[in-house]
Enzyme design. Structure first.
Site, PDB file in Angstrom:
ATOM      1  N   HIS A 189       0.771  -1.165  -0.054  1.00 18.02           N
ATOM      2  CA  HIS A 189       0.014   0.088  -0.137  1.00 18.02           C
ATOM      3  C   HIS A 189       0.822   1.178   0.015  1.00 18.02           C
ATOM      4  CE1 HIS A 189      -3.840   1.870   1.497  1.00 18.02           C
ATOM      5  NE2 HIS A 189      -3.466   2.788   0.961  1.00 18.02           N
ATOM      6  N   HIS A 191       1.758   4.957  -2.351  1.00 10.94           N
ATOM      7  CA  HIS A 191       1.196   6.048  -3.264  1.00 10.94           C
ATOM      8  C   HIS A 191       2.260   6.882  -4.000  1.00 10.94           C
ATOM      9  CE1 HIS A 191      -2.881   5.926  -2.070  1.00 10.94           C
ATOM     10  NE2 HIS A 191      -2.327   5.561  -0.804  1.00 10.94           N
ATOM     11  N   ARG A 193       2.095   8.502  -6.887  1.00  8.73           N
ATOM     12  CA  ARG A 193       1.564   9.851  -7.447  1.00  8.73           C
ATOM     13  C   ARG A 193       1.854   9.972  -8.967  1.00  8.73           C
ATOM     14  NH1 ARG A 193      -1.638  10.324  -3.147  1.00  8.73           N
ATOM     15  NH2 ARG A 193      -0.569  11.285  -1.392  1.00  8.73           N
ATOM     16  N   ASN A 223      -4.885   5.863  -7.364  1.00 12.07           N
ATOM     17  CA  ASN A 223      -5.475   7.276  -7.441  1.00 12.07           C
ATOM     18  C   ASN A 223      -4.626   8.195  -7.983  1.00 12.07           C
ATOM     19  OD1 ASN A 223      -3.886   6.794  -5.144  1.00 12.07           O
ATOM     20  ND2 ASN A 223      -4.965   8.320  -3.899  1.00 12.07           N
ATOM     21  N   ASP A 280      -8.593   2.832  -3.624  1.00 18.10           N
ATOM     22  CA  ASP A 280      -7.891   3.325  -2.526  1.00 18.10           C
ATOM     23  C   ASP A 280      -8.139   4.890  -2.483  1.00 18.10           C
ATOM     24  OD1 ASP A 280      -6.712   2.997  -0.020  1.00 18.10           O
ATOM     25  OD2 ASP A 280      -5.250   4.246  -0.931  1.00 18.10           O
ATOM     26  N   HIS A 360      -5.521  -0.427   5.720  1.00 18.64           N
ATOM     27  CA  HIS A 360      -5.358   0.419   6.843  1.00 18.64           C
ATOM     28  C   HIS A 360      -6.321   0.510   7.707  1.00 18.64           C
ATOM     29  CE1 HIS A 360      -7.832   2.973   4.042  1.00 18.64           C
ATOM     30  NE2 HIS A 360      -6.829   3.411   3.521  1.00 18.64           N
ATOM     31  N   ASP A 432       0.874   2.793   3.767  1.00 16.86           N
ATOM     32  CA  ASP A 432       0.131   3.745   3.338  1.00 16.86           C
ATOM     33  C   ASP A 432       1.135   5.150   3.015  1.00 16.86           C
ATOM     34  OD1 ASP A 432      -1.901   5.094   2.232  1.00 16.86           O
ATOM     35  OD2 ASP A 432      -3.290   5.500   4.096  1.00 16.86           O
ATOM     36  N   HIS A 436       3.008  14.467   0.032  1.00 15.42           N
ATOM     37  CA  HIS A 436       2.424  15.587  -0.314  1.00 15.42           C
ATOM     38  C   HIS A 436       3.343  16.656  -0.531  1.00 15.42           C
ATOM     39  CE1 HIS A 436      -1.893  14.095  -0.530  1.00 15.42           C
ATOM     40  NE2 HIS A 436      -1.691  13.851   0.664  1.00 15.42           N
ATOM     41  N   GLY A 451      -2.302  12.249   4.505  1.00 15.03           N
ATOM     42  CA  GLY A 451      -1.418  11.412   3.962  1.00 15.03           C
ATOM     43  C   GLY A 451      -0.154  12.135   4.722  1.00 15.03           C
TER      44      GLY A 451
END
Length: 550
Positions: A189, A191, A193, A223, A280, A360, A432, A436, A451
């Site tokens: 899991h 991200h 981006r 996502n 997700d 999560h 997770d 950002h 996040g």
């Protein structure tokens, strides 16, 4: 069948006549004439590979010293005819022409004749690694089957060996005193981006951060923009992975188009190319939509990995609906918004028989629901994150680095999660990892995006605060971070003797304070900045290649 494998599980892609072709390559080393195959393989061997008797002057037959097996998968908008299939195979063959001279046995110590092939966009390609790692650890602590044992470990020709090893050339020798070799960690899991939000993170920066944290396999959430809801959109991500990833990356496909929950994604076409399906960041709100997705996933043998969140219960909240929110005037997210949708999904699993994974989890009710489902025999697994295991809402600060979804819950929830780890209800720990920009995390609890980052801090935090404090054994932690996620999601094995080297090396004695400025991730937001930890990653190796070294 016991053949020495130089590399495997490398996927190449082609677009031929409007069709996507996936090429899975296995390269075999056939130099060892002592090896006798269990049965002949037409097109690979020329004559027997039997070593002649010592009294014989006869030479072995000429053979291909390095051979490739190709497995082709076709994703076609229309049925394949024999003629179209033949033309496709010819096109693929033309991209894999054998270089001159590979029919002859090379001189000892020489390298395979398959040079890296690069073709124009849209053409088949594969790339072989030219550097063959020669590495030796003396008196290292090696984690093996739940125990740490002291022995020599080596990587010779990219292959992991224990004990005495024979090297093609002078190896790099690393004194193993104080170092522990672990299986490469796996995070299902993350991200990264890319595509769509590369100012936050990229495949390149994300995989470097993962290697820095000891990870040798990650699964990327969908996502993105474009979201991987079709093969065409997924290929955008795969292109970035092929060009820039330093560790294996396994993408998810979306459950619904653009993760909007209105129409199913092209699950049938995506199934051979994704690790699992998830929306997700969004819960699938409609019961009938989730049921249809589960039925399709069951058909394709894929996992549904669910972000469980009932939008009707959010009420504008952004941190846990507990004592801190009440005392500081924040809008809270109730625990029911998570566990209510888990309860719904478990009913659908009973009906469909789908393999189901909960992302999560953060509440005590979620733990109990999954515990009961497992006792019932449902095909269910789940994960939680380091921040839910180490923090409670009394520890929040008015800072965006304490904001994530689901939120940090109560101490009672935290203790229930720990108990779930100990009794096997919770199968794995996933970070997770959700970076950002600094500006997006600078707006406090109310205004910051949700996040935090976690790949580079997960093991030292958990080792220091759970293992060293007696909450978990070291074996439990390694299973949660490596063995269990690999088994559940079918990820490649790690730390296997005789296979391409895949492991991570930590100095468990080194103490330091977590400093986000040392991160290789683009993200810096972590609630653990300044925490004192033990255990520093000094090296990560995957597929016989060093991808991080302190």
């Amino acid at each position: 069948d016991g053949l020495p494998v130089l590399r495997a599980d490398i996927q190449a892609f082609a677009t031929l006549n409007g069709m996507v072709v996936i090429v899975q390559i296995v390269e075999l080393d056939l130099h060892d004439l002592n090896f006798r195959p269990p049965y002949p393989r037409p097109g690979v061997f020329r004559g027997a590979l039997k070593k002649p008797p010592a009294t014989s002057n006869r030479q072995p037959a000429t053979f291909f010293p390095y051979s490739l097996f190709l497995t082709l998968y076709f994703l076609s908008p229309s049925p394949l005819t024999n003629t179209s299939l033949f033309n496709i195979l010819l096109s693929v063959r033309d991209k894999f022409q054998r270089p001159p001279g590979t029919d002859q046995k090379p001189e000892p110590g020489s390298k395979p004749a398959f040079d890296a092939l690069r073709s124009p966009p849209g053409a088949c390609f594969f790339q072989r690694k030219e550097n063959r790692l020669q590495l030796q650890f003396t008196n290292a602590n090696v984690y093996h089957e739940g125990e740490i044992r002291n022995e020599n470990a080596a990587v010779t020709g990219n292959i992991l060996r224990f004990g005495t090893a024979v090297f093609d050339s002078d190896p790099t020798t690393i004194p193993g005193d104080g170092l522990t070799i672990f299986p490469g960690f796996a995070d299902v899991h993350v991200h990264f981006r890319e595509p769509g939000f590369s100012y936050k993170e990229t495949i390149a920066s994300g995989t470097r951060a993962a290697a820095h944290g000891g990870y040798t396999a990650v699964c990327t959430m969908p996502n993105l923009n474009p979201a991987p809801d079709t093969v065409e959109n997924l290929m955008v991500q795969y292109d970035a992975i092929e060009k820039t990833a330093v560790i294996p990356v396994f993408p998810y496909g979306t459950i619904t188009k653009e993760e909007k929950g209105e129409t199913l994604s092209d699950m049938e076409a995506l199934a051979p190319m994704v690790i699992a399906f998830s929306d997700d960041g969004h819960g699938v709100q409609r019961d009938e939509m989730m049921k249809a997705a589960m039925r399709k996933a069951k058909t394709f043998g894929k996992i549904i990995a669910a972000h469980c969140e009932d939008n009707s219960l959010l009420r504008g909240g952004y941190i846990h609906d507990g004592a801190y929110a009440a005392a500081h005037g924040h809008k809270g997210i109730c625990s029911e918004s998570e566990w209510r949708q888990i309860a719904r999904d478990l009913e659908l699993v009973r009906e469909t028989g789908c393999a189901y994974h909960v992302c999560h989890i953060s509440t005590k009710e979620s733990v109990e629901l999954i515990r009961r489902a497992k006792a019932e025999g449902l095909d269910v697994s789940c994960e939680t994150g380091p921040h839910y295991l180490l923090l409670n809402d009394s520890m929040l600060q008015e800072d965006g680095r304490f904001k994530m979804n689901p939120p940090i819950r109560s101490e009672e929830d935290r203790r229930a999660l720990l108990e779930g780890l100990r009794d096997g209800t919770i199968d794995m720990i996933a970070t997770d990892h959700a970076p950002h920009s600094a500006e997006e995390k600078s707006r406090g609890l109310a205004g910051s995006l949700m996040g935090i980052v976690g790949l580079e801090t997960s093991f030292p935090l958990l080792y220091t605060n759970l293992v060293l404090k007696g909450e978990l054994s070291l074996k439990q932690l390694i299973d949660l971070m490596s063995a269990n996620p690999r088994k559940r999601f079918g990820l490649p094995d790690t730390l296997q003797e005789g296979k391409p080297a895949d492991f991570t090396v930590f100095d468990l004695n080194e103490s330091y304070a977590i400093d986000p400025e040392t991160f290789l991730s683009k993200g810096r937001a972590t609630p653990f900045a300044g925490w004192q930890v033990r255990g520093k990653c000094v090296m990560t190796v995957t597929n016989g290649e060093t991808v991080f070294k302190e």
